[in-house]
Scaffold this motif. Sequence first.
Motif, PDB file in Angstrom:
ATOM      1  N   LYS A  73      35.653  10.546  12.912  1.00  0.00           N
ATOM      2  CA  LYS A  73      36.704  10.050  11.989  1.00  0.00           C
ATOM      3  C   LYS A  73      36.277   9.607  10.566  1.00  0.00           C
ATOM      4  O   LYS A  73      35.133   9.032  10.570  1.00  0.00           O
ATOM      5  CB  LYS A  73      37.439   8.673  12.697  1.00  0.00           C
ATOM      6  CG  LYS A  73      38.447   9.068  13.813  1.00  0.00           C
ATOM      7  CD  LYS A  73      38.631   7.853  14.421  1.00  0.00           C
ATOM      8  CE  LYS A  73      39.840   7.090  13.735  1.00  0.00           C
ATOM      9  NZ  LYS A  73      41.032   7.919  14.063  1.00  0.00           N
ATOM     10  N   MET A 107      42.759  17.334  10.485  1.00  0.00           N
ATOM     11  CA  MET A 107      41.682  17.782  11.421  1.00  0.00           C
ATOM     12  C   MET A 107      41.025  19.038  10.943  1.00  0.00           C
ATOM     13  O   MET A 107      41.611  20.165  10.271  1.00  0.00           O
ATOM     14  CB  MET A 107      42.293  17.879  12.744  1.00  0.00           C
ATOM     15  CG  MET A 107      42.502  16.649  13.737  1.00  0.00           C
ATOM     16  SD  MET A 107      42.491  17.221  15.225  1.00  0.00           S
ATOM     17  CE  MET A 107      43.650  18.584  15.626  1.00  0.00           C
ATOM     18  N   CYS A 135      48.707   8.854  10.798  1.00  0.00           N
ATOM     19  CA  CYS A 135      47.339   8.613  11.123  1.00  0.00           C
ATOM     20  C   CYS A 135      46.928   7.351  12.459  1.00  0.00           C
ATOM     21  O   CYS A 135      46.350   7.737  13.445  1.00  0.00           O
ATOM     22  CB  CYS A 135      46.418   8.099  10.090  1.00  0.00           C
ATOM     23  SG  CYS A 135      46.472   9.263   8.860  1.00  0.00           S
ATOM     24  N   ASP A 140      38.679  13.966  11.951  1.00  0.00           N
ATOM     25  CA  ASP A 140      39.934  13.421  11.638  1.00  0.00           C
ATOM     26  C   ASP A 140      39.886  12.651  10.364  1.00  0.00           C
ATOM     27  O   ASP A 140      39.326  11.718  10.226  1.00  0.00           O
ATOM     28  CB  ASP A 140      40.375  12.520  12.890  1.00  0.00           C
ATOM     29  CG  ASP A 140      41.638  11.882  12.677  1.00  0.00           C
ATOM     30  OD1 ASP A 140      42.310  12.247  11.746  1.00  0.00           O
ATOM     31  OD2 ASP A 140      41.927  10.644  13.209  1.00  0.00           O
ATOM     32  N   PHE A 174      43.533  10.874  19.380  1.00  0.00           N
ATOM     33  CA  PHE A 174      42.281  11.507  18.925  1.00  0.00           C
ATOM     34  C   PHE A 174      41.089  11.095  20.158  1.00  0.00           C
ATOM     35  O   PHE A 174      40.135  11.754  20.436  1.00  0.00           O
ATOM     36  CB  PHE A 174      41.951  11.463  17.478  1.00  0.00           C
ATOM     37  CG  PHE A 174      40.937  12.112  16.808  1.00  0.00           C
ATOM     38  CD1 PHE A 174      41.145  13.311  16.593  1.00  0.00           C
ATOM     39  CD2 PHE A 174      39.896  11.659  16.395  1.00  0.00           C
ATOM     40  CE1 PHE A 174      40.043  14.344  16.062  1.00  0.00           C
ATOM     41  CE2 PHE A 174      38.747  12.231  16.162  1.00  0.00           C
ATOM     42  CZ  PHE A 174      38.909  13.892  15.697  1.00  0.00           C
TER      43      PHE A 174
END
Length: 139
Positions: A92, A113, A70, A61, A77
């Motif tokens: 991430k 992603m 985000c 991510d 996520f």
Amino acid sequence: MAAKKLTCLECAQVNRVPEEKLAAAKCGTCGAKLVSTKAIEVDFATLQKAARNDELPLVVDFWAPWCGPCKMMGPEFARAAGTLSGKARLVKLNTEEHQKAGQVYGIRGIPTMVRFEGGKEKKRQSGAMRAADIVSWVG
Ligand code: ZN
């Protein structure tokens, strides 16, 4: 039994792990768990190594602290990382802290992603997604 190559997300050491031991596997160098139920924050060097070497799907991510969507996607996520634990590793990357990573991977908008497997980018998707959609997208 087949072994899988997995990069330690803490120290970037590449480990070989027998598939049946994935869930409990620890890094031979630093002792960190190799498979987590959490989305782990990585830096550019670790990401590059993992994207190149990992034999378990790696889902990144790309995000930044100033990006509203985000932030909305963050908990989704994280939830997806729990669901997918053992099947894929979710990480991430903060594109504000690691701007080079955004350039190298050609990230134009965030959140984006990207799914890597076997040293290659398999697919990418821009825009915030819900946990269930992330899970089915990872596949
Ligand atoms: Zn390690």
